[in-house]
Design a protein around this motif. Structure first.
Motif, mmCIF file in Angstrom:
data_model
loop_
_atom_site.group_PDB
_atom_site.id
_atom_site.type_symbol
_atom_site.label_atom_id
_atom_site.label_comp_id
_atom_site.label_asym_id
_atom_site.label_seq_id
_atom_site.Cartn_x
_atom_site.Cartn_y
_atom_site.Cartn_z
ATOM 1 N N GLU A 27 58.606 46.723 92.274
ATOM 2 C CA GLU A 27 58.902 46.725 93.704
ATOM 3 C C GLU A 27 57.848 47.527 94.457
ATOM 4 O OE1 GLU A 27 63.753 46.400 93.305
ATOM 5 O OE2 GLU A 27 62.807 48.353 93.449
ATOM 6 N N ASP A 28 57.414 48.633 93.861
ATOM 7 C CA ASP A 28 56.347 49.440 94.469
ATOM 8 C C ASP A 28 55.067 48.626 94.589
ATOM 9 O OD1 ASP A 28 58.094 51.585 94.591
ATOM 10 O OD2 ASP A 28 57.251 52.593 92.827
ATOM 11 N N ARG A 29 54.715 47.891 93.528
ATOM 12 C CA ARG A 29 53.493 47.084 93.554
ATOM 13 C C ARG A 29 53.580 45.984 94.598
ATOM 14 N NH1 ARG A 29 51.263 47.395 88.128
ATOM 15 N NH2 ARG A 29 51.278 49.616 87.729
ATOM 16 N N ALA A 30 54.741 45.310 94.673
ATOM 17 C CA ALA A 30 54.911 44.243 95.665
ATOM 18 C C ALA A 30 54.755 44.809 97.074
ATOM 19 C CB ALA A 30 56.284 43.584 95.501
ATOM 20 N N ASN A 31 55.341 45.967 97.307
ATOM 21 C CA ASN A 31 55.237 46.625 98.606
ATOM 22 C C ASN A 31 53.786 46.974 98.917
ATOM 23 O OD1 ASN A 31 55.090 49.472 100.020
ATOM 24 N ND2 ASN A 31 56.855 48.383 100.841
ATOM 25 N N ASP A 62 61.546 44.496 113.446
ATOM 26 C CA ASP A 62 62.337 45.592 112.876
ATOM 27 C C ASP A 62 62.905 45.223 111.508
ATOM 28 O OD1 ASP A 62 61.863 47.303 114.988
ATOM 29 O OD2 ASP A 62 63.722 46.796 116.031
ATOM 30 N N ARG A 63 63.391 43.995 111.348
ATOM 31 C CA ARG A 63 63.926 43.581 110.041
ATOM 32 C C ARG A 63 62.834 43.524 108.990
ATOM 33 N NH1 ARG A 63 67.885 38.613 110.981
ATOM 34 N NH2 ARG A 63 66.630 37.783 109.307
ATOM 35 N N ILE A 64 61.659 43.038 109.377
ATOM 36 C CA ILE A 64 60.535 43.009 108.431
ATOM 37 C C ILE A 64 60.176 44.439 108.029
ATOM 38 C CG2 ILE A 64 58.094 42.433 108.130
ATOM 39 C CD1 ILE A 64 58.585 40.060 110.073
ATOM 40 N N ASN A 65 60.099 45.320 109.017
ATOM 41 C CA ASN A 65 59.785 46.726 108.756
ATOM 42 C C ASN A 65 60.783 47.331 107.769
ATOM 43 O OD1 ASN A 65 59.350 49.485 108.841
ATOM 44 N ND2 ASN A 65 59.077 49.560 111.037
ATOM 45 N N ARG A 72 62.680 46.373 98.995
ATOM 46 C CA ARG A 72 63.654 45.458 98.410
ATOM 47 C C ARG A 72 63.612 44.141 99.186
ATOM 48 N NH1 ARG A 72 67.689 47.260 94.564
ATOM 49 N NH2 ARG A 72 66.699 49.087 93.690
ATOM 50 N N PHE A 73 62.711 43.272 98.794
ATOM 51 C CA PHE A 73 62.643 41.968 99.424
ATOM 52 C C PHE A 73 62.443 40.923 98.337
ATOM 53 C CE2 PHE A 73 58.644 44.322 100.068
ATOM 54 C CZ PHE A 73 57.770 43.581 99.283
ATOM 55 N N SER A 74 62.823 39.704 98.650
ATOM 56 C CA SER A 74 62.757 38.632 97.664
ATOM 57 C C SER A 74 61.318 38.171 97.463
ATOM 58 C CB SER A 74 63.618 37.457 98.115
ATOM 59 O OG SER A 74 63.037 36.823 99.241
ATOM 60 N N ALA A 75 61.122 37.499 96.348
ATOM 61 C CA ALA A 75 59.812 36.899 96.080
ATOM 62 C C ALA A 75 59.512 35.836 97.135
ATOM 63 C CB ALA A 75 59.786 36.289 94.676
ATOM 64 N N ALA A 76 60.546 35.119 97.576
ATOM 65 C CA ALA A 76 60.358 34.095 98.598
ATOM 66 C C ALA A 76 59.851 34.708 99.901
ATOM 67 C CB ALA A 76 61.670 33.352 98.831
ATOM 68 N N PHE A 77 60.423 35.848 100.290
ATOM 69 C CA PHE A 77 59.970 36.542 101.496
ATOM 70 C C PHE A 77 58.513 36.950 101.351
ATOM 71 C CE2 PHE A 77 59.204 40.618 103.652
ATOM 72 C CZ PHE A 77 59.446 40.253 104.971
#
Length: 103
Positions: A27-31, A62-65, A72-77
């Motif tokens: 999750e850290d790497r994706a971020n 704001d939601r994206i932020n 914590r976001f999906s792979a699709a996002f």
């Protein structure tokens, strides 16, 4: 009466982690990847929200932020964001370790 101490178990195979712990470095790497690609393009969350609209995705800045800061976001996002930013390819780490810089 005192219970005898149990001997310490020796780990002999792969380390078993709870899923919420095992995914944390990923999750850290994706971020890091998502934020780095935004920084390369000097995009704000507002600009990314506008880019996502062309894919039919309505997200407020704001939601994206919040999603990005929570990590914590999906792979699709993530794929939708990368596509909206025009990212053609990314390096995928093959193992855990010190985070790679995507800059």
């Amino acid at each position: 009466m005192r219970q005898p101490e149990s001997p310490q178990r020796k780990v002999t195979g792969p380390l078993k982690l709870r899923p919420e712990v095992a995914y944390t470095p990923w999750e850290d790497r994706a971020n890091e990847l998502l934020v780095a690609e935004m920084e390369k393009r000097r995009l704000t969350y507002k600009a990314l929200a506008r880019l996502l609209e062309s894919y039919g995705i309505e997200e407020t800045p704001d939601r994206i932020n919040r999603k990005v800061n929570r990590k914590r976001f999906s792979a699709a996002f993530m794929l939708a964001c990368l596509a909206a930013m025009g990212v053609d390819a990314v390096d995928v780490p093959s193992q855990l370790g010190a985070p790679k810089s995507y800059k």
